[in-house]
Design an enzyme around this catalytic site. Sequence first.
Site, PDB file in Angstrom:
ATOM      1  N   GLY A  40       0.829  -1.215   0.000  1.00 21.94           N
ATOM      2  CA  GLY A  40       0.000   0.000   0.000  1.00 21.94           C
ATOM      3  C   GLY A  40       0.857   1.257   0.000  1.00 21.94           C
ATOM      4  N   TYR A 147      -1.933 -18.973   0.824  1.00 19.33           N
ATOM      5  CA  TYR A 147      -2.863 -17.832   0.852  1.00 19.33           C
ATOM      6  C   TYR A 147      -4.276 -18.319   1.164  1.00 19.33           C
ATOM      7  CZ  TYR A 147      -5.729 -14.020  -1.097  1.00 19.33           C
ATOM      8  OH  TYR A 147      -6.669 -13.027  -1.288  1.00 19.33           O
ATOM      9  N   VAL A 191      -5.224  -9.291 -13.503  1.00 16.52           N
ATOM     10  CA  VAL A 191      -5.076  -9.259 -14.957  1.00 16.52           C
ATOM     11  C   VAL A 191      -5.569  -7.937 -15.550  1.00 16.52           C
ATOM     12  CG1 VAL A 191      -7.291 -10.466 -15.399  1.00 16.52           C
ATOM     13  CG2 VAL A 191      -5.446 -10.596 -17.062  1.00 16.52           C
ATOM     14  N   PHE A 208      -1.823 -15.926 -20.922  1.00 17.78           N
ATOM     15  CA  PHE A 208      -1.487 -17.288 -20.506  1.00 17.78           C
ATOM     16  C   PHE A 208      -2.646 -18.217 -20.864  1.00 17.78           C
ATOM     17  CE2 PHE A 208       0.903 -14.575 -17.467  1.00 17.78           C
ATOM     18  CZ  PHE A 208       2.170 -14.905 -17.910  1.00 17.78           C
TER      19      PHE A 208
HETATM   20  P1  NAD Z   1      -3.379  -4.645  -1.645  1.00 19.55           P
HETATM   21  O1  NAD Z   1      -2.063  -5.346  -1.630  1.00 19.55           O
HETATM   22  O2  NAD Z   1      -3.502  -3.423  -2.475  1.00 19.55           O
HETATM   23  O3  NAD Z   1      -3.831  -4.281  -0.158  1.00 19.55           O
HETATM   24  C1  NAD Z   1      -3.372  -4.954   0.995  1.00 19.55           C
HETATM   25  C2  NAD Z   1      -2.921  -3.898   2.007  1.00 19.55           C
HETATM   26  O4  NAD Z   1      -2.521  -4.557   3.213  1.00 19.55           O
HETATM   27  C3  NAD Z   1      -1.694  -3.104   1.516  1.00 19.55           C
HETATM   28  O5  NAD Z   1      -1.909  -1.736   1.744  1.00 19.55           O
HETATM   29  C4  NAD Z   1      -0.547  -3.632   2.370  1.00 19.55           C
HETATM   30  O6  NAD Z   1       0.471  -2.683   2.561  1.00 19.55           O
HETATM   31  C5  NAD Z   1      -1.277  -4.003   3.660  1.00 19.55           C
HETATM   32  N1  NAD Z   1      -0.609  -5.035   4.460  1.00 19.55           N
HETATM   33  C6  NAD Z   1      -0.134  -6.241   4.035  1.00 19.55           C
HETATM   34  N2  NAD Z   1       0.393  -6.917   5.077  1.00 19.55           N
HETATM   35  C7  NAD Z   1       0.245  -6.138   6.183  1.00 19.55           C
HETATM   36  C8  NAD Z   1       0.595  -6.286   7.544  1.00 19.55           C
HETATM   37  N3  NAD Z   1       1.245  -7.380   7.987  1.00 19.55           N
HETATM   38  N4  NAD Z   1       0.295  -5.289   8.406  1.00 19.55           N
HETATM   39  C9  NAD Z   1      -0.330  -4.163   7.971  1.00 19.55           C
HETATM   40  N5  NAD Z   1      -0.687  -3.964   6.692  1.00 19.55           N
HETATM   41  C10 NAD Z   1      -0.398  -4.944   5.804  1.00 19.55           C
HETATM   42  O7  NAD Z   1      -4.457  -5.733  -2.081  1.00 19.55           O
HETATM   43  P2  NAD Z   1      -6.038  -5.623  -2.290  1.00 19.55           P
HETATM   44  O8  NAD Z   1      -6.321  -6.233  -3.610  1.00 19.55           O
HETATM   45  O9  NAD Z   1      -6.528  -4.265  -1.967  1.00 19.55           O
HETATM   46  O10 NAD Z   1      -6.563  -6.658  -1.188  1.00 19.55           O
HETATM   47  C11 NAD Z   1      -7.276  -6.257  -0.022  1.00 19.55           C
HETATM   48  C12 NAD Z   1      -7.824  -7.512   0.653  1.00 19.55           C
HETATM   49  O11 NAD Z   1      -8.749  -8.163  -0.219  1.00 19.55           O
HETATM   50  C13 NAD Z   1      -6.744  -8.556   0.979  1.00 19.55           C
HETATM   51  O12 NAD Z   1      -7.069  -9.155   2.222  1.00 19.55           O
HETATM   52  C14 NAD Z   1      -6.876  -9.565  -0.149  1.00 19.55           C
HETATM   53  O13 NAD Z   1      -6.414 -10.851   0.230  1.00 19.55           O
HETATM   54  C15 NAD Z   1      -8.380  -9.535  -0.375  1.00 19.55           C
HETATM   55  N6  NAD Z   1      -8.780 -10.012  -1.722  1.00 19.55           N
HETATM   56  C16 NAD Z   1      -8.547  -9.240  -2.834  1.00 19.55           C
HETATM   57  C17 NAD Z   1      -8.968  -9.698  -4.089  1.00 19.55           C
HETATM   58  C18 NAD Z   1      -8.807  -8.873  -5.346  1.00 19.55           C
HETATM   59  O14 NAD Z   1      -9.384  -9.257  -6.385  1.00 19.55           O
HETATM   60  N7  NAD Z   1      -8.100  -7.747  -5.299  1.00 19.55           N
HETATM   61  C19 NAD Z   1      -9.580 -10.969  -4.219  1.00 19.55           C
HETATM   62  C20 NAD Z   1      -9.766 -11.733  -3.060  1.00 19.55           C
HETATM   63  C21 NAD Z   1      -9.387 -11.230  -1.810  1.00 19.55           C
HETATM   64  C1  UD2 Z   2      -7.642 -14.243  -8.376  1.00 15.90           C
HETATM   65  C2  UD2 Z   2      -6.975 -13.436  -7.281  1.00 15.90           C
HETATM   66  C3  UD2 Z   2      -6.427 -14.329  -6.220  1.00 15.90           C
HETATM   67  C4  UD2 Z   2      -7.448 -15.314  -5.722  1.00 15.90           C
HETATM   68  C5  UD2 Z   2      -8.087 -16.055  -6.907  1.00 15.90           C
HETATM   69  C6  UD2 Z   2      -9.272 -16.883  -6.419  1.00 15.90           C
HETATM   70  C7  UD2 Z   2      -6.022 -11.387  -8.152  1.00 15.90           C
HETATM   71  C8  UD2 Z   2      -4.772 -10.697  -8.604  1.00 15.90           C
HETATM   72  N1  UD2 Z   2      -5.876 -12.677  -7.820  1.00 15.90           N
HETATM   73  O1  UD2 Z   2      -6.683 -15.015  -9.089  1.00 15.90           O
HETATM   74  O2  UD2 Z   2      -5.983 -13.522  -5.135  1.00 15.90           O
HETATM   75  O3  UD2 Z   2      -8.406 -14.612  -4.956  1.00 15.90           O
HETATM   76  O4  UD2 Z   2      -8.612 -15.131  -7.844  1.00 15.90           O
HETATM   77  O5  UD2 Z   2      -9.454 -17.957  -7.253  1.00 15.90           O
HETATM   78  O6  UD2 Z   2      -7.084 -10.831  -8.068  1.00 15.90           O
HETATM   79  N2  UD2 Z   2      -3.382 -13.615 -16.949  1.00 15.90           N
HETATM   80  C9  UD2 Z   2      -2.864 -13.458 -18.223  1.00 15.90           C
HETATM   81  N3  UD2 Z   2      -1.879 -12.533 -18.414  1.00 15.90           N
HETATM   82  C10 UD2 Z   2      -1.392 -11.743 -17.398  1.00 15.90           C
HETATM   83  C11 UD2 Z   2      -1.952 -11.905 -16.097  1.00 15.90           C
HETATM   84  C12 UD2 Z   2      -2.940 -12.858 -15.917  1.00 15.90           C
HETATM   85  O7  UD2 Z   2      -3.252 -14.152 -19.178  1.00 15.90           O
HETATM   86  O8  UD2 Z   2      -0.501 -10.913 -17.650  1.00 15.90           O
HETATM   87  C13 UD2 Z   2      -4.446 -14.620 -16.743  1.00 15.90           C
HETATM   88  C14 UD2 Z   2      -4.151 -15.621 -15.657  1.00 15.90           C
HETATM   89  O9  UD2 Z   2      -3.356 -16.698 -16.132  1.00 15.90           O
HETATM   90  C15 UD2 Z   2      -5.562 -16.062 -15.284  1.00 15.90           C
HETATM   91  C16 UD2 Z   2      -6.405 -14.785 -15.482  1.00 15.90           C
HETATM   92  O10 UD2 Z   2      -5.607 -13.926 -16.291  1.00 15.90           O
HETATM   93  O11 UD2 Z   2      -6.022 -17.051 -16.163  1.00 15.90           O
HETATM   94  C17 UD2 Z   2      -6.735 -14.065 -14.186  1.00 15.90           C
HETATM   95  O12 UD2 Z   2      -5.532 -13.895 -13.458  1.00 15.90           O
HETATM   96  P1  UD2 Z   2      -5.442 -13.005 -12.109  1.00 15.90           P
HETATM   97  O13 UD2 Z   2      -4.037 -13.177 -11.598  1.00 15.90           O
HETATM   98  O14 UD2 Z   2      -5.940 -11.641 -12.357  1.00 15.90           O
HETATM   99  O15 UD2 Z   2      -6.501 -13.650 -11.122  1.00 15.90           O
HETATM  100  P2  UD2 Z   2      -6.846 -15.139 -10.652  1.00 15.90           P
HETATM  101  O16 UD2 Z   2      -8.271 -15.346 -11.037  1.00 15.90           O
HETATM  102  O17 UD2 Z   2      -5.836 -16.112 -11.135  1.00 15.90           O
END
Ligand code: NAD
Ligand code: UD2
Length: 310
Positions: A40, A147, A191, A208
């Site tokens: 972050g 994870y 992605v 991919f």
């Molecule tokens: P992000 O990496 O932008 O946000 C995570 C934040 O947590 C960052 O600001 C990081 O600095 C902070 N952080 C990490 N470890 C820490 C620690 N030990 N102490 C304090 N702060 C810490 O990612 P995001 O996509 O915003 O994800 C937010 C939440 O949503 C996460 O829990 C992630 O696992 C979950 N999530 C996200 C997605 C998605 O599609 N983005 C999907 C499933 C779950």
């Molecule tokens: C997402 C979440 C992961 C987990 C999972 C749950 C993200 C980044 N990851 O993984 O945290 O919650 O869902 O099942 O949100 N791809 C390409 N080219 C690129 C990057 C990705 O082809 O440069 C493909 C990749 O191989 C996959 C798809 O895009 O088939 C989505 O990839 P992703 O990393 O955005 O998310 P995902 O669904 O694997």
Amino acid sequence: MRKAGPILVTGGAGFIGSHLVDGLLAKGYAVRVLDNLSTGKWSNLPAGRDRLELIEGDIADVDVVESSMQGCSAVAHLAAVASVQASVEDPVSTHRSNFIGTLNICEAMRRAGIKRVLYASSAAVYGPNGEGQAIDEDTPKAPMTPYAVDKLAGEQYLDFYRHQHDLEPAIFRFFNIFGPRQDPSSPYSGVISIFTTYARDAKPITLFGDGEQTRDFVYVGDLIDLLIQALEMPRVEAGAVNVGLSRSTSLNQLLETIGSLVGGLPPISNAAARAGDIRHSRANNSRLLARYRMAEPTSLRDGLARLLNG
Ligand code: NAD
Ligand code: UD2
């Protein structure tokens, strides 16, 4: 609720967290962010705002968590190592943040007498189960990575604290969230963050697999509305809730839409599908629709346009 003390947002300097902070400030809440800035950035948050306190610290540190929670009315626990691949490469340090950190939050809440907590779990808990159908919450769990194991364990601990100590956890399993401020810098970034950045900068894109894999993409603004409802609702029902739109988009469709928005695509090369990649991931979101008000969700095209213009 609004006068009762700040909302603690862990991970509030990250992608989703910073949007939640914006949403809470806009609704008049005071907000305290705890973030270790591992992924972050403070620059994701508005500068010099009243009602916004920033604490740099680690959720794996009990004392930091306890002091950050003083006087808060509720917690949105989003801090985590959000990269699945990082957890595969370094399970121990991921576990400190994703599991120990979550347990520290539970304990500190119990001691402070704070009840309401939002928890960011993931569709990763289902692993390959349910592939090819809309996945509902009762689908057997098959966490395949550190994870996913930690996210599922965090859910189960929150259930324990609900039974034993009357915590009110609202557990969400996010599918693929996208929007402005999602960091595109790692090959394992979301992605959409990679494809939009590369398309805008005319850098070659790697696909991919054949591009026919599908995902259920949710615009971050739609997620924030749900999270705020979960903070405000009088009672939270037990059981995790999928956050998806039950809408399938293939990567080929995604690229086509991005291309039409930026006026063309850079060169695209195909590489082998990633090991363990899930072919089709789509939420059954009946529970979400039953428990939360959901306005017409942002279309993929509109969400992409906002991201590209943001
Ligand atoms: P992000 O990496 O932008 O946000 C995570 C934040 O947590 C960052 O600001 C990081 O600095 C902070 N952080 C990490 N470890 C820490 C620690 N030990 N102490 C304090 N702060 C810490 O990612 P995001 O996509 O915003 O994800 C937010 C939440 O949503 C996460 O829990 C992630 O696992 C979950 N999530 C996200 C997605 C998605 O599609 N983005 C999907 C499933 C779950
Ligand atoms: C997402 C979440 C992961 C987990 C999972 C749950 C993200 C980044 N990851 O993984 O945290 O919650 O869902 O099942 O949100 N791809 C390409 N080219 C690129 C990057 C990705 O082809 O440069 C493909 C990749 O191989 C996959 C798809 O895009 O088939 C989505 O990839 P992703 O990393 O955005 O998310 P995902 O669904 O694997």
